[in-house]
Scaffold this motif. Structure first.
Motif, PDB file in Angstrom:
ATOM      1  N   VAL A  79       0.854  -1.180   0.000  1.00 20.24           N
ATOM      2  CA  VAL A  79       0.000   0.000   0.000  1.00 20.24           C
ATOM      3  C   VAL A  79       0.892   1.232   0.000  1.00 20.24           C
ATOM      4  N   GLU A  80       0.598   2.152  -0.916  1.00 24.69           N
ATOM      5  CA  GLU A  80       1.325   3.425  -1.000  1.00 24.69           C
ATOM      6  C   GLU A  80       0.286   4.535  -1.021  1.00 24.69           C
ATOM      7  N   GLY A  81      -0.011   5.095   0.132  1.00 25.32           N
ATOM      8  CA  GLY A  81      -1.035   6.140   0.228  1.00 25.32           C
ATOM      9  C   GLY A  81      -2.400   5.557  -0.096  1.00 25.32           C
ATOM     10  N   ASP A  82      -3.052   6.096  -1.132  1.00 21.84           N
ATOM     11  CA  ASP A  82      -4.362   5.580  -1.542  1.00 21.84           C
ATOM     12  C   ASP A  82      -4.253   4.690  -2.782  1.00 21.84           C
ATOM     13  N   SER A  83      -3.084   4.094  -2.968  1.00 21.00           N
ATOM     14  CA  SER A  83      -2.842   3.224  -4.122  1.00 21.00           C
ATOM     15  C   SER A  83      -2.176   1.921  -3.686  1.00 21.00           C
ATOM     16  N   LEU A  84      -2.202   0.952  -4.594  1.00  9.39           N
ATOM     17  CA  LEU A  84      -1.507  -0.321  -4.392  1.00  9.39           C
ATOM     18  C   LEU A  84      -0.359  -0.403  -5.377  1.00  9.39           C
ATOM     19  N   ARG A  85       0.781  -0.855  -4.930  1.00 11.44           N
ATOM     20  CA  ARG A  85       1.888  -1.159  -5.825  1.00 11.44           C
ATOM     21  C   ARG A  85       1.803  -2.661  -6.075  1.00 11.44           C
ATOM     22  N   ILE A  86       1.383  -3.041  -7.287  1.00 11.92           N
ATOM     23  CA  ILE A  86       1.217  -4.440  -7.670  1.00 11.92           C
ATOM     24  C   ILE A  86       2.473  -4.897  -8.392  1.00 11.92           C
ATOM     25  N   ARG A  87       3.044  -6.000  -7.925  1.00  8.83           N
ATOM     26  CA  ARG A  87       4.200  -6.617  -8.581  1.00  8.83           C
ATOM     27  C   ARG A  87       3.807  -8.034  -8.946  1.00  8.83           C
ATOM     28  N   ALA A  88       3.502  -8.237 -10.210  1.00 12.42           N
ATOM     29  CA  ALA A  88       3.068  -9.554 -10.691  1.00 12.42           C
ATOM     30  C   ALA A  88       4.203 -10.225 -11.447  1.00 12.42           C
ATOM     31  N   VAL A  89       4.131 -11.547 -11.538  1.00 15.60           N
ATOM     32  CA  VAL A  89       5.200 -12.315 -12.174  1.00 15.60           C
ATOM     33  C   VAL A  89       5.374 -11.972 -13.647  1.00 15.60           C
ATOM     34  N   CYS A  90       4.331 -11.509 -14.304  1.00  8.16           N
ATOM     35  CA  CYS A  90       4.426 -11.236 -15.741  1.00  8.16           C
ATOM     36  C   CYS A  90       4.901  -9.822 -16.065  1.00  8.16           C
ATOM     37  N   MET A  91       5.060  -8.984 -15.057  1.00 11.38           N
ATOM     38  CA  MET A  91       5.449  -7.594 -15.322  1.00 11.38           C
ATOM     39  C   MET A  91       6.938  -7.500 -15.632  1.00 11.38           C
ATOM     40  N   SER A  92       7.260  -6.676 -16.613  1.00 11.90           N
ATOM     41  CA  SER A  92       8.665  -6.527 -16.998  1.00 11.90           C
ATOM     42  C   SER A  92       9.417  -5.606 -16.050  1.00 11.90           C
ATOM     43  N   SER A  93       8.706  -4.752 -15.330  1.00  6.60           N
ATOM     44  CA  SER A  93       9.349  -3.815 -14.404  1.00  6.60           C
ATOM     45  C   SER A  93       9.346  -4.374 -12.987  1.00  6.60           C
ATOM     46  N   LEU A  94      10.478  -4.323 -12.322  1.00  9.48           N
ATOM     47  CA  LEU A  94      10.568  -4.782 -10.939  1.00  9.48           C
ATOM     48  C   LEU A  94       9.800  -3.862  -9.994  1.00  9.48           C
ATOM     49  N   SER A  95       9.563  -2.623 -10.410  1.00 13.29           N
ATOM     50  CA  SER A  95       8.826  -1.696  -9.554  1.00 13.29           C
ATOM     51  C   SER A  95       7.322  -1.928  -9.631  1.00 13.29           C
ATOM     52  N   GLY A  96       6.860  -2.732 -10.581  1.00 16.53           N
ATOM     53  CA  GLY A  96       5.437  -3.048 -10.693  1.00 16.53           C
ATOM     54  C   GLY A  96       4.622  -1.899 -11.232  1.00 16.53           C
ATOM     55  N   ARG A  97       3.328  -1.919 -10.909  1.00 18.78           N
ATOM     56  CA  ARG A  97       2.399  -0.898 -11.383  1.00 18.78           C
ATOM     57  C   ARG A  97       1.683  -0.299 -10.183  1.00 18.78           C
ATOM     58  N   LEU A  98       1.569   1.008 -10.166  1.00 12.89           N
ATOM     59  CA  LEU A  98       0.824   1.687  -9.120  1.00 12.89           C
ATOM     60  C   LEU A  98      -0.639   1.745  -9.550  1.00 12.89           C
ATOM     61  N   VAL A  99      -1.520   1.179  -8.732  1.00 14.46           N
ATOM     62  CA  VAL A  99      -2.947   1.074  -9.040  1.00 14.46           C
ATOM     63  C   VAL A  99      -3.724   1.896  -8.022  1.00 14.46           C
ATOM     64  N   LYS A 100      -4.468   2.863  -8.487  1.00 14.52           N
ATOM     65  CA  LYS A 100      -5.257   3.739  -7.598  1.00 14.52           C
ATOM     66  C   LYS A 100      -6.442   2.984  -7.025  1.00 14.52           C
ATOM     67  N   VAL A 101      -6.611   3.073  -5.697  1.00 11.68           N
ATOM     68  CA  VAL A 101      -7.800   2.537  -5.039  1.00 11.68           C
ATOM     69  C   VAL A 101      -8.821   3.671  -5.037  1.00 11.68           C
ATOM     70  N   VAL A 102      -9.827   3.549  -5.905  1.00  8.02           N
ATOM     71  CA  VAL A 102     -10.860   4.581  -6.023  1.00  8.02           C
ATOM     72  C   VAL A 102     -11.802   4.512  -4.832  1.00  8.02           C
ATOM     73  N   SER A 103     -12.176   3.280  -4.455  1.00 12.24           N
ATOM     74  CA  SER A 103     -13.114   3.082  -3.353  1.00 12.24           C
ATOM     75  C   SER A 103     -12.911   1.701  -2.755  1.00 12.24           C
ATOM     76  N   LEU A 104     -13.072   1.604  -1.437  1.00 11.56           N
ATOM     77  CA  LEU A 104     -12.977   0.325  -0.745  1.00 11.56           C
ATOM     78  C   LEU A 104     -13.985   0.320   0.395  1.00 11.56           C
ATOM     79  N   THR A 105     -14.949  -0.616   0.314  1.00 12.00           N
ATOM     80  CA  THR A 105     -15.907  -0.827   1.393  1.00 12.00           C
ATOM     81  C   THR A 105     -15.830  -2.295   1.779  1.00 12.00           C
ATOM     82  N   ASN A 106     -16.641  -2.715   2.732  1.00  8.83           N
ATOM     83  CA  ASN A 106     -16.658  -4.123   3.124  1.00  8.83           C
ATOM     84  C   ASN A 106     -17.085  -5.031   1.983  1.00  8.83           C
ATOM     85  N   SER A 107     -17.878  -4.517   1.046  1.00 12.02           N
ATOM     86  CA  SER A 107     -18.414  -5.370  -0.008  1.00 12.02           C
ATOM     87  C   SER A 107     -17.927  -5.042  -1.410  1.00 12.02           C
TER      88      SER A 107
END
Length: 136
Positions: A91-119
């Protein structure tokens, strides 16, 4: 006097320290089903896509910072969030740093969390188009 100052500094440091449990990370734990998304077609446009109820795209986040993407009755090329299995996240602030096996960059991708509720979880991985997940 030196001891009092040291004690005051220690108490102040403890009161300002960040909680060990990040609300986004703890709220993410579990399995989420992709229900719809807007597939980017350009820098500012996207095409709405609904995942049929007989098909499933799931992403599971755990408490150790690992995630896994899986599919039911479909292939990653048809409906996918990342399309490459699993990896790690932070977690980086209001975003996720995703590092998946198929990504060419070791730094991954920063994905914005627009909204998060229980459901519901809404992510914006590309800057255009949102991915809507419901908790399974």
């Amino acid at each position: 006097m030196k001891q009092v100052l040291l004690l005051f500094t220690f108490v102040a440091a403890l009161s300002c320290s960040k909680s060990e449990t990040d609300p986004i990370a703890s709220g993410l734990e579990g399995t989420w089903r992709l229900t719809n998304y807007c597939k980017p077609t350009g820098s500012s446009t996207c095409v709405p896509v609904t995942v049929p109820s007989d098909k499933g795209v799931f992403i599971r986040f755990d408490q150790t910072g690992q995630f896994d993407e899986s599919y039911q009755n479909t292939k990653p090329i048809e409906y996918s969030f990342l399309g490459c299995g699993g990896g790690s996240f932070t977690v980086e602030g209001d975003s996720l740093r995703i590092r998946a096996v198929c990504m060419s960059s070791l730094s991954g991708r920063l994905v914005k969390v627009v909204s998060l509720t229980n459901s519901q979880l809404i992510l914006n991985p590309f800057g255009t188009g949102e991915y809507v997940f419901n908790r399974r």
